[in-house]
Design a protein around this motif. Structure first.
Motif, short mmCIF file in Angstrom:
data_model
loop_
_atom_site.label_atom_id
_atom_site.label_comp_id
_atom_site.label_asym_id
_atom_site.label_seq_id
_atom_site.Cartn_x
_atom_site.Cartn_y
_atom_site.Cartn_z
N LYS A 59 2.99 -2.49 -0.54
CA LYS A 59 3.23 -1.48 0.52
C LYS A 59 4.44 -0.93 0.55
CE LYS A 59 -0.55 -1.24 3.30
NZ LYS A 59 -1.27 -0.11 2.57
N ILE A 60 5.56 -1.54 0.42
CA ILE A 60 6.66 -0.80 0.24
C ILE A 60 6.98 -0.18 -0.97
CG2 ILE A 60 9.30 -1.31 0.04
CD1 ILE A 60 8.60 -3.35 2.52
N GLY A 61 6.20 -0.86 -2.26
CA GLY A 61 6.24 -0.20 -3.29
C GLY A 61 5.46 1.14 -3.29
N GLN A 62 4.27 1.18 -2.59
CA GLN A 62 3.64 2.56 -2.69
C GLN A 62 4.41 3.43 -1.87
OE1 GLN A 62 0.02 1.48 -0.68
NE2 GLN A 62 -0.86 0.43 -2.20
N LYS A 63 5.32 3.36 -0.86
CA LYS A 63 6.02 4.14 0.11
C LYS A 63 7.29 4.66 -1.07
CE LYS A 63 9.54 2.78 2.26
NZ LYS A 63 10.80 2.75 2.50
#
Length: 182
Positions: A171-175
């Motif tokens: 999730k944070i990597g996608q952001k």
């Protein structure tokens, strides 16, 4: 994924101590270097003055300057630490009196946290990073000074901890990837 976690005083204290130490460690190392520089400057200045050269006073002044800066920061750290752990003790009392489980929920579009004081529903875009330190995952918010949510492997078990860390990294990597494309 949703977890209802009962409050454990010892785990909470360990996580908050880890959070405090992690936050301050870099600056404390810098501050210790001030002391390491202060002592030789003062000693060297003393030796130069002993050799009847007044340039030694300059070295002593520089050493004293480093020493004063070291002490100021050391005092600030001690006061901050006392205040932080006083707040931790107040939070422990509140958690014990409320006797409620904390809710940690990891959804596709947001993270949700609920305890006896408040409930927060935070979109993944609000997180700047995540870190894993000593089997604890830190969800670092994009605001404030090291505002983090901390969840430990001991609280949810190894299998669930692995699932959560992978989910959060995605999730944070996608952001982060989306921000880099812009």
């Amino acid at each position: 994924m949703k977890f209802e976690i009962p409050f454990e005083e010892q785990i909470y204290k360990e996580q908050m101590t880890l959070n405090f130490n992690t936050t301050w460690s870099k600056n404390l190392k810098k501050n210790n270097k001030r002391l390491i520089w202060a002592i030789p400057f003062i000693l060297l200045g003393g030796l130069i003055i002993y050799g009847e050269n007044y340039l030694g006073f300059l070295f002593i002044a520089i050493g004293i300057h480093y020493l004063i800066n070291f002490y100021d920061y050391y005092s600030y750290h001690k006061k901050s630490k006392a205040k932080f752990f006083e707040l931790i003790e107040m939070e422990i009392i509140g958690q014990k009196n409320a006797n409620e489980n904390c809710i940690w929920e990891f959804n596709e579009d947001h993270f949700r946290y609920k305890d006896y004081k408040y409930e927060a529903k935070i979109k993944w875009e609000a997180f700047k990073s995540n870190r894993i330190i000593d089997k604890n995952i830190f969800l670092d918010l994009n605001v404030g000074n090291n505002s983090s949510y901390v969840l430990g492997e001991i609280e949810i078990g190894t299998e669930n901890f692995i699932k959560v860390t992978e989910f959060v990294k995605n999730k944070i990597g996608q952001k982060t990837s989306a921000q880099q494309r812009v």
